[in-house]
Write a protein that holds these residues in place. Structure first.
Motif, short mmCIF file in Angstrom:
data_model
loop_
_atom_site.label_atom_id
_atom_site.label_comp_id
_atom_site.label_asym_id
_atom_site.label_seq_id
_atom_site.Cartn_x
_atom_site.Cartn_y
_atom_site.Cartn_z
N PHE A 172 -20.63 19.47 37.52
CA PHE A 172 -21.41 20.08 38.17
C PHE A 172 -22.85 19.25 38.48
O PHE A 172 -23.26 18.87 39.52
N THR A 173 -23.27 18.62 37.37
CA THR A 173 -24.33 17.92 37.39
C THR A 173 -24.47 16.53 38.11
O THR A 173 -25.11 16.25 38.72
N ALA A 174 -22.94 15.74 37.59
CA ALA A 174 -22.84 14.74 38.38
C ALA A 174 -22.72 14.86 39.93
O ALA A 174 -23.17 14.11 40.55
N MET A 175 -22.20 16.06 40.49
CA MET A 175 -22.05 16.23 41.75
C MET A 175 -23.43 16.26 42.46
O MET A 175 -23.50 15.84 43.73
N LYS B 212 -29.32 19.93 30.92
CA LYS B 212 -29.39 18.76 32.13
C LYS B 212 -29.13 19.19 33.53
O LYS B 212 -29.61 18.90 34.37
N PHE B 213 -27.99 20.20 33.52
CA PHE B 213 -27.60 20.86 34.96
C PHE B 213 -28.95 21.62 35.44
O PHE B 213 -29.45 21.35 36.55
N GLU C 159 -17.90 20.27 29.61
CA GLU C 159 -17.14 19.27 30.55
C GLU C 159 -17.41 19.61 32.03
O GLU C 159 -17.62 18.93 32.66
N LEU C 160 -17.44 20.87 32.22
CA LEU C 160 -17.57 21.33 33.73
C LEU C 160 -19.06 21.20 34.06
O LEU C 160 -19.42 20.96 35.31
N MET C 161 -19.78 21.61 33.16
CA MET C 161 -21.51 21.63 33.64
C MET C 161 -21.62 19.96 33.74
O MET C 161 -22.31 19.65 34.55
N SER D 153 -33.23 22.10 39.57
CA SER D 153 -34.44 22.57 39.61
C SER D 153 -35.46 21.50 40.23
O SER D 153 -36.33 21.78 41.02
N ALA D 154 -35.03 20.15 40.28
CA ALA D 154 -35.61 19.16 41.00
C ALA D 154 -35.22 18.95 42.26
O ALA D 154 -36.18 18.20 43.10
N ILE D 155 -34.32 19.46 42.86
CA ILE D 155 -33.73 19.50 44.36
C ILE D 155 -34.54 20.24 45.13
O ILE D 155 -34.55 21.45 44.75
N ASP D 156 -34.57 19.70 46.32
CA ASP D 156 -35.34 20.66 47.38
C ASP D 156 -34.34 21.69 47.97
O ASP D 156 -33.07 21.39 47.79
N ASN D 157 -34.82 22.90 48.24
CA ASN D 157 -33.93 23.90 48.86
C ASN D 157 -34.28 24.58 50.15
O ASN D 157 -35.61 24.57 50.25
#
Length: 185
Positions: free
Chosen positions: A31-34, A70-71, A26-28, A76-80
């Motif tokens: 975090f994914t939705a955030m 999923k998280f 549920e917490l994962m 991994s797809a987001i730029d950093n």
């Protein structure tokens, strides 16, 4: 102007030791939705090295739970952007840029560019970024435990002045975790 969001997991006694927490599915999912509203992460070196390559490996091998996979894929797809004086380009992901100095000035430039939210995940940079007025919201996930060790959210005396926040949302999870969403006043 983009919103800068600081998010962290924290124990009841104020420590940010991620190794002390075991997030539920549920917490994962939370975090994914955030990350739906985020297109850039702004990390300090320590947090970056804690997150990667671990989550990249989970994404690549699908070796976690369904929620973790999923998280990992989303993260991994987001730029950093990583603030570090010691990392080299060989130490980071393809979608990661290293900056060596002036994190507040760099974050201000990024904040002024078009895009979604910028998620800051660095306890060490937090006082400087707060002092520069760059953090717009705080998303704290309080875990139901007293760990007695780790890095505190803020070191005593690290802020120049008090920062008032407005609570805008609270989510309670079956695990006993509580997500608090604050806006800077």
């Amino acid at each position: 102007m983009r919103t800068v969001s600081f998010g962290i997991n924290i124990s009841v006694d104020g420590y940010c030791d991620h190794t002390a927490f075991n997030p539920s599915e549920e917490l994962m999912d939370y975090f994914t939705a955030m990350m739906d509203d985020v297109d850039l992460f702004f990390f300090g070196r320590v947090m970056y090295q804690l997150m990667f390559p671990y989550w990249n490996d989970v994404a690549k091998n699908q070796s976690g739970t369904a929620g973790e996979n999923k998280f990992a894929q989303r993260l991994s797809a987001i730029d950093n952007v990583v603030v570090s004086r010691s990392l080299s380009n060989d130490d980071v992901n393809v979608n990661t840029r290293i900056i060596r100095s002036s994190p507040a000035a760099e974050l201000l430039k990024l904040k002024q560019q078009p895009g979604k939210k910028i998620a800051v995940d660095s306890v060490s940079l937090l006082p400087e970024l707060i002092a520069a007025g760059l953090i717009d919201e705080f998303k704290l996930v309080i875990h139901p435990g007293i760990v007695g060790k780790g890095r505190p959210l803020l070191e005593a005396g690290s802020l120049q002045e008090k920062l008032d926040l407005k609570l805008v949302d609270t989510i309670s999870f079956k695990s006993g975790c509580v997500a608090l969403h604050y806006l800077k006043q």
